[in-house]
Design an enzyme around this catalytic site. Structure first.
Site, mmCIF file in Angstrom:
data_model
loop_
_atom_site.group_PDB
_atom_site.id
_atom_site.type_symbol
_atom_site.label_atom_id
_atom_site.label_comp_id
_atom_site.label_asym_id
_atom_site.label_seq_id
_atom_site.Cartn_x
_atom_site.Cartn_y
_atom_site.Cartn_z
ATOM 1 N N ARG A 86 15.360 -9.912 -37.371
ATOM 2 C CA ARG A 86 14.731 -9.278 -36.227
ATOM 3 C C ARG A 86 13.847 -8.199 -36.845
ATOM 4 O O ARG A 86 13.015 -8.521 -37.667
ATOM 5 C CB ARG A 86 15.787 -8.756 -35.229
ATOM 6 C CG ARG A 86 15.199 -8.632 -33.817
ATOM 7 C CD ARG A 86 16.199 -8.128 -32.797
ATOM 8 N NE ARG A 86 16.621 -6.764 -33.077
ATOM 9 C CZ ARG A 86 17.497 -6.080 -32.332
ATOM 10 N NH1 ARG A 86 18.040 -6.645 -31.276
ATOM 11 N NH2 ARG A 86 17.833 -4.838 -32.649
ATOM 12 N N LYS A 103 21.895 1.624 -24.557
ATOM 13 C CA LYS A 103 20.984 0.670 -23.888
ATOM 14 C C LYS A 103 21.724 -0.264 -22.944
ATOM 15 O O LYS A 103 21.206 -0.595 -21.886
ATOM 16 C CB LYS A 103 20.170 -0.116 -24.912
ATOM 17 C CG LYS A 103 20.987 -1.104 -25.710
ATOM 18 C CD LYS A 103 20.128 -1.905 -26.672
ATOM 19 C CE LYS A 103 21.024 -2.845 -27.434
ATOM 20 N NZ LYS A 103 20.606 -3.091 -28.807
HETATM 21 C C1 PLP Z 1 21.683 -2.938 -29.646
HETATM 22 C C2 PLP Z 1 21.594 -2.339 -30.988
HETATM 23 C C3 PLP Z 1 22.721 -1.723 -31.548
HETATM 24 C C4 PLP Z 1 24.068 -1.697 -30.879
HETATM 25 O O1 PLP Z 1 24.677 -2.917 -30.939
HETATM 26 P P1 PLP Z 1 26.180 -3.110 -30.391
HETATM 27 O O2 PLP Z 1 26.486 -4.511 -30.728
HETATM 28 O O3 PLP Z 1 26.124 -2.847 -28.932
HETATM 29 O O4 PLP Z 1 27.020 -2.142 -31.105
HETATM 30 C C5 PLP Z 1 22.571 -1.119 -32.776
HETATM 31 N N1 PLP Z 1 21.396 -1.134 -33.434
HETATM 32 C C6 PLP Z 1 20.299 -1.733 -32.939
HETATM 33 C C7 PLP Z 1 19.040 -1.702 -33.729
HETATM 34 C C8 PLP Z 1 20.355 -2.358 -31.694
HETATM 35 O O5 PLP Z 1 19.261 -2.945 -31.217
#
Ligand code: PLP
Length: 372
Positions: free
Chosen positions: A148, A53
């Site tokens: 969250r 993302k």
């Molecule tokens: C963005 C996200 C991640 C990745 O997080 P990083 O800190 O970039 O490793 C993993 N799981 C979820 C649910 C996320 O929203």
């Protein structure tokens, strides 16, 4: 009117794309980071899902992750998943957040797996999956304190009982997420709790969990300090692959590159001016009130980028130029340190927020780099 064709300039697509601002993406460094992290986590039997993302599902980057053995990619946007599929990236694709009711058709079409927390959504997924004669796979997210997304642990068994009644759905895992909204860290205690929850589910429902996904880049310290990572078999990594750091203390992970991405901008004005504004002041164009130190007259350089291009607060100049401030399209540097001239390029490191912003900005040109 007379025929004016002779006077017209040629206005091609190409001519309006300047060389800056640009983001230089070093695919060799990303490949190195991905390889190192795979090796590290596999030493305790944990596989990595690559989180795309922050790079907006960039297919060139996705291809590198897959080449290094990360064969599950996950993104929060279906449009990014579609983009990677269209680019013929061979991976299992996971939607990283619980689907919106209005996108269920597309979720079933483009995602092999989705992360879920709402029964009403899973019911819709089941109906649509049945229409297409497939079983859509789900990972159930469990709330572990960051508040969250997530099903409260007390409700997870009931949730699974209900989900198992749905013929179009297959539960393939559970997931925990930390440090995203509230900064709650994964502790030994919470990870043990998550692990035992997984064991209980497997036992009670005779349900083997393919993915016991313990968290994200913020799980690095937990991972390093745990001799036993129990039955956790997966983490979802974005930041540590791309920026080489663990996000909690911003520490560099040994042997990783922290400069795989470089934001490059260009000086459009360079002049000696006072260091403190003069005239009556109110808030600036973006509603902020900047503070200024009086250093007398200083060399100030304006870069032709601003908040429209990048989250300026997440930039750090490689040559340590101080960022005095920014508006939508201008960014002002204190250029006392070096003789910056109009046309000079200035390079920056980016944090996660800044990287996210440049990868989604239509104004920032991408340039791929293939050597260290
Ligand atoms: C963005 C996200 C991640 C990745 O997080 P990083 O800190 O970039 O490793 C993993 N799981 C979820 C649910 C996320 O929203």
């Amino acid at each position: 009117m007379k025929n004016q064709t002779k006077k017209l300039l040629v206005r091609s697509e190409k001519s309006i794309h300047s060389q800056t601002p640009r983001i230089e993406i070093n695919l060799t460094k990303i490949a190195h980071n991905a390889e190192q992290l795979c090796e590290l986590y596999r030493s305790k039997e944990i596989d990595i899902m690559g989180v795309t993302k922050v790079v907006c599902g960039d297919p060139m980057i996705a291809k590198v992750l897959v080449a290094k053995g990360i064969n599950v990619l996950t993104d929060s946007k279906l449009i990014n998943i579609k983009k990677m599929r269209d680019a013929k990236i061979k991976a299992t694709f996971v939607l990283l957040k619980t689907p919106a009711m209005s996108e269920i058709e597309a979720v079933v079409k483009y995602a092999d797996i989705s992360m879920n927390t709402e029964l009403s959504v899973i019911k819709r997924l089941s109906i649509v999956a049945n229409q297409h004669h497939i079983r859509h796979q789900v990972i159930l997210m469990v709330e572990m304190g960051d508040l969250r997304e997530g099903i409260m642990p007390a409700n997870i068994e009931q949730f699974i009982t209900e989900t198992q009644k749905l013929s179009g759905i297959k539960i393939v895992g559970i997931g925990a997420n930390f440090a995203c909204l509230s900064g709650v860290k994964p502790s030994a205690k919470s990870m043990l709790y998550f692990s035992s929850l997984a064991s209980q589910i497997e036992l009670k429902f005779s349900l083997p969990l393919l993915y016991i996904s313990g968290g994200n880049s913020a799980n690095y310290n937990w991972f390093m300090t745990s001799v036993n990572t129990m039955n956790i078999n997966n983490v979802r990594l974005g930041e540590s692959i791309f920026l080489g750091r663990e996000p909690l203390d911003r520490k560099v992970i040994p042997n990783l590159f922290t400069d795989a991405f470089t934001f490059v901008s260009e000086v459009i004005e360079a002049k000696i001016k006072p260091s403190v504004p003069y005239g009556d002041r109110s808030l600036n164009a973006l509603g902020d009130c900047l503070q200024f130190r009086d250093e007398g007259d200083i060399k100030r350089a304006i870069l032709g980028v601003g908040q429209q291009d990048v989250r300026v607060s997440g930039l750090k100049s490689r040559l340590n130029f101080e960022i005095i401030g920014s508006s939508s399209d201008h960014m002002i540097l204190n250029a006392q340190k070096a003789d910056l001239k109009v046309g000079d390029e200035v390079e920056f490191d980016l944090n996660y927020g800044a990287l996210l912003s440049v990868m989604t900005s239509p104004y920032v040109k991408k340039k791929y780099v293939y050597s260290y």
